[in-house]
Enzyme design. Structure first.
Site, PDB file in Angstrom:
ATOM      1  N   GLY A 220       0.821  -1.200   0.000  1.00 25.00           N
ATOM      2  CA  GLY A 220       0.000   0.000   0.000  1.00 25.00           C
ATOM      3  C   GLY A 220       0.854   1.249   0.000  1.00 25.00           C
ATOM      4  O   GLY A 220       2.024   1.230  -0.409  1.00 25.00           O
ATOM      5  N   THR A 223       2.663   6.263   3.308  1.00 24.43           N
ATOM      6  CA  THR A 223       2.131   6.897   4.518  1.00 24.43           C
ATOM      7  C   THR A 223       1.630   5.846   5.501  1.00 24.43           C
ATOM      8  O   THR A 223       1.979   5.857   6.687  1.00 24.43           O
ATOM      9  CB  THR A 223       0.997   7.865   4.156  1.00 24.43           C
ATOM     10  OG1 THR A 223       1.505   8.887   3.299  1.00 24.43           O
ATOM     11  CG2 THR A 223       0.418   8.504   5.408  1.00 24.43           C
ATOM     12  N   THR A 224       0.827   4.914   5.003  1.00 28.03           N
ATOM     13  CA  THR A 224       0.319   3.851   5.874  1.00 28.03           C
ATOM     14  C   THR A 224       1.433   2.915   6.295  1.00 28.03           C
ATOM     15  O   THR A 224       1.492   2.481   7.459  1.00 28.03           O
ATOM     16  CB  THR A 224      -0.791   3.068   5.155  1.00 28.03           C
ATOM     17  OG1 THR A 224      -1.837   3.963   4.777  1.00 28.03           O
ATOM     18  CG2 THR A 224      -1.360   1.985   6.061  1.00 28.03           C
ATOM     19  N   GLY A 225       2.324   2.585   5.376  1.00 25.71           N
ATOM     20  CA  GLY A 225       3.431   1.691   5.702  1.00 25.71           C
ATOM     21  C   GLY A 225       4.324   2.246   6.797  1.00 25.71           C
ATOM     22  O   GLY A 225       4.736   1.510   7.709  1.00 25.71           O
ATOM     23  N   GLU A 243       5.670  -3.323   1.251  1.00 29.43           N
ATOM     24  CA  GLU A 243       5.887  -2.957  -0.153  1.00 29.43           C
ATOM     25  C   GLU A 243       5.048  -1.725  -0.396  1.00 29.43           C
ATOM     26  O   GLU A 243       3.826  -1.771  -0.337  1.00 29.43           O
ATOM     27  CB  GLU A 243       5.487  -4.103  -1.083  1.00 29.43           C
ATOM     28  CG  GLU A 243       6.032  -3.947  -2.502  1.00 29.43           C
ATOM     29  CD  GLU A 243       5.256  -2.945  -3.341  1.00 29.43           C
ATOM     30  OE1 GLU A 243       5.888  -1.992  -3.861  1.00 29.43           O
ATOM     31  OE2 GLU A 243       4.036  -3.090  -3.472  1.00 29.43           O
ATOM     32  N   CYS A 277       2.133   1.083  -8.264  1.00 32.28           N
ATOM     33  CA  CYS A 277       3.225   1.658  -7.476  1.00 32.28           C
ATOM     34  C   CYS A 277       4.491   1.819  -8.303  1.00 32.28           C
ATOM     35  O   CYS A 277       5.340   2.652  -7.986  1.00 32.28           O
ATOM     36  CB  CYS A 277       3.494   0.814  -6.233  1.00 32.28           C
ATOM     37  SG  CYS A 277       3.839  -0.917  -6.576  1.00 32.28           S
TER      38      CYS A 277
END
Length: 492
Positions: A220, A223-225, A243, A277
């Site tokens: 994803g 920011t979330t990672g 990833e 991505c």
């Protein structure tokens, strides 16, 4: 019934939410999110199911996974429609996603044996054996751009290795996640081996915060990672595979066959409406007449790319973005760049109010100072002009991300130099940045992640190595270490 926990479908106790087709705005799914208690129940079910699943012979786990692949094949048309309607991607691309899911199974089985199977070495007095063991309960977070294929790249190798899974799809693709889990159910997975929890940030934080998970596999946004990385900091006992995104450069150094280069650039920048991505975000073009001619042709061809509904006929190259909000965000990014001094070569247009239909945009950023190093997840391509190849490499590496990088040039020597100097996990030569092989690693460095999800290399983080020195018998060595004295007859 939104959730699948311990082999049962049940409603969520969290907030209700729904998902629309982002182009025709029809509701394709509605249900409720899992609350924190239900997330805990899903993890507990996975924990309870783990010992028996891990003890199953590999062949038994493989048989269930291969049954899942057969069900994917039998349900290909239906799942294609689910993914297309929910994401907005064209029918041809949604069908390709399902095909990739099917192919992932055979590759994952082979990868298990090659990368994480047993290896035996003979020793003079016994043997050394390398085995691999599953981690336990793994949380899998899925993205919305490939809601079947990308979570599948975590789930299949995780199950083959003997792990149990709690899967949280993106809240933007709940129907795709549910449809895939129903196929796993039909394949005969024992209760608790795979559990489905739906929801957004609150559900995700409840899952990543569970003390009883042994790891988290995520594909994803960065920011979330990064948030997940901070949340799991100080827990080295948990595997964390991330990833994430990229601000990927494509260097056009010598565009001899202009149409071929334009085709490669469009495939790199605008496929999936720019929602991969690995998509090219930064187009680095050598100054001069050849570069000018290439950019002119790129604009001419790109302005013919008119997005349409997933099931439109004839089939479009582009569908909609995942949501109207996503399309608006990309359009705003273009406006911000223009305000900062960028020159618009091709204006991105919102085609229909309330929908996610957005045409591609191309902006020359060469004279813009202090450009924010962020991923714009959509069909917006920035252009930077350069004079020397050294400058091109410096521009390519001027990012905190490190996912993909590409070179268009007939000169092998320049590609060899790029291989040495590029800071990216994927470096392609005269190939689209969005191309990938399941037998090759997929992932990056820096802010793009720390592992390589999908099939071949996913096996590495789905099991941990166990080393053994082994002998069926035990006898006193003929030669003892200094200081050891075993006199004959003293033992009683």
């Amino acid at each position: 019934m939104s959730l699948w926990i311990n082999g049962e479908w049940r409603p969520g106790r969290g907030p209700g939410f729904s998902k629309q087709d982002p182009v025709n705005l029809k509701v394709v799914w509605q249900g409720e999110a899992a609350d924190a208690g239900q997330v805990a129940e899903a993890v507990a079910a996975a924990r309870q199911a783990f010992p028996s699943w891990a003890r199953l012979p590999f062949a038994a786990r493989q048989a269930i996974v291969e049954k899942f692949a057969a069900l994917l094949e039998a349900s290909k048309a239906e799942l294609t429609a689910v993914i297309g309607a929910e994401t907005g991607k064209p029918r041809w691309e949604a069908a390709g996603e399902v095909t990739a899911m099917i192919n992932k199974v055979a590759i994952s089985v082979k990868a298990y044996h090659v990368r994480t199977g047993e290896q035996h070495s003979d020793l003079p007095d016994g043997a050394a054996t390398l085995r691999h063991r599953p981690h336990g309960v793994l949380a899998v977070f899925g993205p919305y751009n490939f809601p079947g294929h990308l979570p599948n790249g975590h789930i299949v190798p995780a199950l083959l290795a003997g792990n149990t899974v709690v899967f949280k799809p993106s809240e933007l693709t709940p129907r795709s996640g549910e449809a895939v889990v129903k196929l796993w159910q039909q394949a005969g997975l024992p209760a608790g081996v795979l559990n489905l929890v739906q929801g957004g940030r609150e559900t995700g934080e409840a899952l990543s915060g569970q003390a009883d998970i042994d790891g988290l596999l995520f594909t994803g946004s960065s920011t979330t990672g990064f948030h997940l990385h901070r949340q799991l900091a100080g827990q080295p006992q948990k595997i964390l595979a991330l990833e994430m995104g990229g601000n990927n450069p494509l260097i056009v150094d010598d565009p001899r066959d202009v149409d071929a280069v334009v085709h490669l650039t469009i495939q790199s920048a605008f496929i999936t409406a720019g929602q991969r991505c690995t998509c090219a975000r930064r187009l680095l073009v050598r100054r001069g007449e050849a570069g000018d001619a290439f950019l002119s042709r790129l604009v001419t061809v790109s302005q013919r790319l008119i997005p349409a509904a997933w099931d439109a006929e004839p089939q479009p190259f582009l569908g909609g973005l995942i949501s109207e909000q996503a399309a608006q965000k990309v359009h705003q990014a273009w406006l911000q760049r223009v305000a900062a001094g960028a020159v618009t070569l091709l204006e991105p247009r919102l085609l229909q109010a309330g929908t996610s239909l957005l045409t591609p945009g191309i902006v020359d950023m060469s004279d813009v100072a202090n450009v924010e190093d962020e991923e714009v997840f959509g069909p917006l391509l920035g252009v930077w002009r350069y004079d020397t190849f050294e400058e091109a490499i410096a521009l390519a590496n001027a990012t905190r991300f490190g996912l993909s990088c590409g070179l268009i040039s007939p000169e092998r020597e320049k590609f060899d130099r790029l291989l040495l100097e590029a800071r990216a996990g994927i470096v392609n030569w005269n190939k689209p940045l969005t191309g990938a092989a399941s037998t090759a690693p997929f992932g990056g460095t820096g802010a793009s992640g720390n592992h390589r999800p999908g099939a071949w290399y996913a096996a590495d983080y789905c099991a941990w190595p166990m080393a053994s020195l082994e002998s069926p018998t035990l006898t006193l060595p003929a030669s003892l270490s200094p200081g050891l004295d075993f006199l004959a007859g003293e033992a009683s």
